[in-house]
Design a protein around this motif. Structure first.
Motif, PDB file in Angstrom:
ATOM      1  N   VAL A 201     -24.250  37.343   4.189  1.00  0.00           N
ATOM      2  CA  VAL A 201     -25.323  38.700   4.379  1.00  0.00           C
ATOM      3  C   VAL A 201     -26.325  39.220   5.222  1.00  0.00           C
ATOM      4  O   VAL A 201     -26.119  40.642   5.344  1.00  0.00           O
ATOM      5  N   ASP A 202     -25.973  38.566   6.620  1.00  0.00           N
ATOM      6  CA  ASP A 202     -26.389  39.299   7.632  1.00  0.00           C
ATOM      7  C   ASP A 202     -25.847  40.782   8.049  1.00  0.00           C
ATOM      8  O   ASP A 202     -25.674  41.711   8.555  1.00  0.00           O
ATOM      9  N   ARG A 203     -24.077  39.638   8.083  1.00  0.00           N
ATOM     10  CA  ARG A 203     -23.072  40.877   8.315  1.00  0.00           C
ATOM     11  C   ARG A 203     -23.401  42.250   7.382  1.00  0.00           C
ATOM     12  O   ARG A 203     -23.319  43.498   7.869  1.00  0.00           O
ATOM     13  N   ILE A 204     -23.874  42.729   6.262  1.00  0.00           N
ATOM     14  CA  ILE A 204     -23.791  43.720   5.257  1.00  0.00           C
ATOM     15  C   ILE A 204     -25.128  43.549   5.591  1.00  0.00           C
ATOM     16  O   ILE A 204     -24.853  45.783   5.893  1.00  0.00           O
TER      17      ILE A 204
ATOM     18  N   LEU B  14     -24.952  47.740   6.809  1.00  0.00           N
ATOM     19  CA  LEU B  14     -24.835  49.403   5.925  1.00  0.00           C
ATOM     20  C   LEU B  14     -26.490  49.432   6.356  1.00  0.00           C
ATOM     21  O   LEU B  14     -26.695  50.701   5.966  1.00  0.00           O
ATOM     22  N   SER B  15     -27.446  48.869   7.083  1.00  0.00           N
ATOM     23  CA  SER B  15     -28.565  49.205   7.273  1.00  0.00           C
ATOM     24  C   SER B  15     -28.340  50.653   8.641  1.00  0.00           C
ATOM     25  O   SER B  15     -28.692  51.513   8.881  1.00  0.00           O
ATOM     26  N   ALA B  16     -27.203  50.194   9.199  1.00  0.00           N
ATOM     27  CA  ALA B  16     -26.853  51.593  10.333  1.00  0.00           C
ATOM     28  C   ALA B  16     -26.065  52.768  10.064  1.00  0.00           C
ATOM     29  O   ALA B  16     -26.337  52.927  10.543  1.00  0.00           O
ATOM     30  N   GLU B  17     -25.613  52.699   8.641  1.00  0.00           N
ATOM     31  CA  GLU B  17     -24.977  53.567   8.044  1.00  0.00           C
ATOM     32  C   GLU B  17     -25.817  54.117   7.571  1.00  0.00           C
ATOM     33  O   GLU B  17     -25.972  55.573   7.543  1.00  0.00           O
ATOM     34  N   ILE B  18     -26.819  53.790   6.175  1.00  0.00           N
ATOM     35  CA  ILE B  18     -28.120  54.324   6.087  1.00  0.00           C
ATOM     36  C   ILE B  18     -28.901  54.991   7.481  1.00  0.00           C
ATOM     37  O   ILE B  18     -29.430  56.494   7.602  1.00  0.00           O
ATOM     38  N   GLU B  19     -28.801  53.861   8.440  1.00  0.00           N
ATOM     39  CA  GLU B  19     -29.873  54.499  10.051  1.00  0.00           C
ATOM     40  C   GLU B  19     -29.237  56.131  10.511  1.00  0.00           C
ATOM     41  O   GLU B  19     -30.113  57.235  11.195  1.00  0.00           O
ATOM     42  N   SER B  20     -27.740  55.914  10.310  1.00  0.00           N
ATOM     43  CA  SER B  20     -27.408  56.870  11.464  1.00  0.00           C
ATOM     44  C   SER B  20     -27.088  58.319  10.553  1.00  0.00           C
ATOM     45  O   SER B  20     -26.578  59.666  11.173  1.00  0.00           O
TER      46      SER B  20
ATOM     47  N   SER C 165     -18.328  37.722  -2.542  1.00  0.00           N
ATOM     48  CA  SER C 165     -18.473  38.147  -4.498  1.00  0.00           C
ATOM     49  C   SER C 165     -19.844  38.636  -4.255  1.00  0.00           C
ATOM     50  O   SER C 165     -20.316  39.431  -3.647  1.00  0.00           O
ATOM     51  N   HIS C 166     -20.543  38.892  -5.490  1.00  0.00           N
ATOM     52  CA  HIS C 166     -21.466  39.687  -5.591  1.00  0.00           C
ATOM     53  C   HIS C 166     -22.706  39.199  -4.936  1.00  0.00           C
ATOM     54  O   HIS C 166     -23.913  39.663  -4.849  1.00  0.00           O
ATOM     55  N   VAL C 167     -22.952  37.719  -5.618  1.00  0.00           N
ATOM     56  CA  VAL C 167     -23.402  36.920  -4.661  1.00  0.00           C
ATOM     57  C   VAL C 167     -24.227  37.107  -3.195  1.00  0.00           C
ATOM     58  O   VAL C 167     -25.648  37.865  -3.100  1.00  0.00           O
ATOM     59  N   PRO C 168     -23.677  36.953  -1.830  1.00  0.00           N
ATOM     60  CA  PRO C 168     -24.264  37.946  -0.809  1.00  0.00           C
ATOM     61  C   PRO C 168     -25.020  38.840  -1.283  1.00  0.00           C
ATOM     62  O   PRO C 168     -25.668  39.859   0.211  1.00  0.00           O
ATOM     63  N   VAL C 169     -24.478  39.695  -1.386  1.00  0.00           N
ATOM     64  CA  VAL C 169     -23.588  41.557  -1.513  1.00  0.00           C
ATOM     65  C   VAL C 169     -25.780  41.540  -2.469  1.00  0.00           C
ATOM     66  O   VAL C 169     -25.601  42.450  -1.932  1.00  0.00           O
ATOM     67  N   ARG C 170     -25.954  41.227  -3.739  1.00  0.00           N
ATOM     68  CA  ARG C 170     -27.486  41.359  -4.296  1.00  0.00           C
ATOM     69  C   ARG C 170     -28.490  40.258  -3.519  1.00  0.00           C
ATOM     70  O   ARG C 170     -29.065  41.491  -3.348  1.00  0.00           O
ATOM     71  N   GLU C 171     -28.541  39.646  -3.001  1.00  0.00           N
ATOM     72  CA  GLU C 171     -28.872  39.428  -1.723  1.00  0.00           C
ATOM     73  C   GLU C 171     -29.791  40.411  -0.181  1.00  0.00           C
ATOM     74  O   GLU C 171     -30.190  40.414   0.315  1.00  0.00           O
ATOM     75  N   ALA C 172     -27.812  40.821   0.036  1.00  0.00           N
ATOM     76  CA  ALA C 172     -28.026  42.006   0.760  1.00  0.00           C
ATOM     77  C   ALA C 172     -29.231  43.087   0.390  1.00  0.00           C
ATOM     78  O   ALA C 172     -29.679  43.872   1.112  1.00  0.00           O
TER      79      ALA C 172
ATOM     80  N   ALA D  80     -36.365  45.069   0.555  1.00  0.00           N
ATOM     81  CA  ALA D  80     -37.558  44.603   1.645  1.00  0.00           C
ATOM     82  C   ALA D  80     -38.053  45.976   2.673  1.00  0.00           C
ATOM     83  O   ALA D  80     -39.145  45.940   3.090  1.00  0.00           O
ATOM     84  N   MET D  81     -36.243  45.746   3.467  1.00  0.00           N
ATOM     85  CA  MET D  81     -36.611  46.855   4.347  1.00  0.00           C
ATOM     86  C   MET D  81     -37.076  48.126   4.528  1.00  0.00           C
ATOM     87  O   MET D  81     -37.001  49.775   5.611  1.00  0.00           O
ATOM     88  N   GLY D  82     -36.868  49.118   3.495  1.00  0.00           N
ATOM     89  CA  GLY D  82     -37.494  50.317   2.824  1.00  0.00           C
ATOM     90  C   GLY D  82     -35.913  51.345   3.834  1.00  0.00           C
ATOM     91  O   GLY D  82     -36.391  52.525   3.461  1.00  0.00           O
ATOM     92  N   LEU D  83     -34.937  50.626   3.128  1.00  0.00           N
ATOM     93  CA  LEU D  83     -33.852  51.140   3.173  1.00  0.00           C
ATOM     94  C   LEU D  83     -32.645  51.665   2.109  1.00  0.00           C
ATOM     95  O   LEU D  83     -31.964  52.701   1.529  1.00  0.00           O
ATOM     96  N   ALA D  84     -33.442  50.924   1.042  1.00  0.00           N
ATOM     97  CA  ALA D  84     -32.888  50.226  -0.401  1.00  0.00           C
ATOM     98  C   ALA D  84     -34.227  51.106  -1.599  1.00  0.00           C
ATOM     99  O   ALA D  84     -34.868  50.504  -0.922  1.00  0.00           O
ATOM    100  N   ILE D  85     -33.142  51.858  -2.188  1.00  0.00           N
ATOM    101  CA  ILE D  85     -34.626  50.740  -3.611  1.00  0.00           C
ATOM    102  C   ILE D  85     -33.742  51.137  -4.706  1.00  0.00           C
ATOM    103  O   ILE D  85     -32.548  51.550  -5.275  1.00  0.00           O
ATOM    104  N   SER D  86     -33.947  50.105  -5.503  1.00  0.00           N
ATOM    105  CA  SER D  86     -33.269  49.810  -6.637  1.00  0.00           C
ATOM    106  C   SER D  86     -34.327  50.039  -8.235  1.00  0.00           C
ATOM    107  O   SER D  86     -35.322  49.789  -8.547  1.00  0.00           O
ATOM    108  N   LEU D  87     -33.353  50.948  -9.212  1.00  0.00           N
ATOM    109  CA  LEU D  87     -33.750  52.435 -10.224  1.00  0.00           C
ATOM    110  C   LEU D  87     -33.387  51.346 -11.511  1.00  0.00           C
ATOM    111  O   LEU D  87     -31.839  51.449 -11.373  1.00  0.00           O
TER     112      LEU D  87
END
Length: 210
Positions: free
Chosen positions: A10-13, A17-23, A44-51, A57-64
């Motif tokens: 999860v940390d790796r994901i 992704l956060s680096a790609e969003i910030e850049s 699997s989808h489980v760690p992706v959903r946790e990511a 929570a970090m304000g980098l993504a939003i679920s709509l």
């Protein structure tokens, strides 16, 4: 440990992704697709959903609703809010950090400022400047406060990319406000150092992240 509950995956994901969003590699409103990201990280989808939850929570993504998870944007108002919050909170963190500076910490700060003064490129200056600010408050014994400052810095870095308006620096350059902060700290005037720091950060509104 099972892959689905492996926190390092999860940390790796999240880190990637956060680096790609910030850049700006991942643009605002871009959809984050579970299937694609799961395949990319052999997860699997489980760690992706946790990511995704962490990114939200970090304000980098939003679920709509009906639009999935998307990259969050930064507008001028949220950028200004983040900068004002960072200024106040970083000043607060410095006030609490100073009493916990270990032996030799001021020397580390001087070295970090010297790295800023010697930087020959924008990238090198930015890295040295971030190191100086991080070193100022690293001994603060309030992890929640430091985490919030980190989140705000993420917003500001994304705002810098998305909103533009950066001023190009003439390099190499000395930062007089860095020197004023260091002078106050050498004199034991943590309150004065924090006041200069707050003013220093506020000058960065829509010019550059400090």
């Amino acid at each position: 440990m099972a892959e689905d509950t492996d926190p390092t995956l999860v940390d790796r994901i999240v880190t990637s992704l956060s680096a790609e969003i910030e850049s700006g590699q991942l643009l605002p409103n871009a959809r984050l697709l579970q299937n694609d990201i799961a395949a990319r990280f052999a997860a699997s989808h489980v760690p992706v959903r946790e990511a995704f939850r962490r990114l939200e929570a970090m304000g980098l993504a939003i679920s709509l609703p009906r639009r999935g998870v998307r990259v969050a944007g930064v507008d001028a108002a949220s950028h200004f809010e983040a900068l004002e919050m960072r200024a106040v909170l970083e000043g607060l963190a410095l006030r609490h950090a100073f009493a916990h500076y270990p032996a030799g910490h001021l020397a580390k700060l001087v070295a970090a400022d010297q790295a800023c003064s010697l930087a020959q490129t924008e990238a090198a200056w930015g890295e040295a400047n971030r190191s100086f600010h991080s070193c100022l408050i690293a001994p603060c014994p309030m992890p929640g406060l430091l985490a919030e400052i980190g989140r705000l810095n993420s917003v500001l870095r994304r705002g810098e990319v998305q909103l533009g308006g950066r001023q190009r620096l003439s390099l190499p350059r000395d930062d007089r406000e860095h020197k004023a902060i260091l002078a106050a700290l050498r004199s034991g005037e943590a309150e004065r150092a924090a006041t200069v720091l707050v003013q220093h950060i506020r000058r960065g509104h829509l010019s550059r992240s400090l």
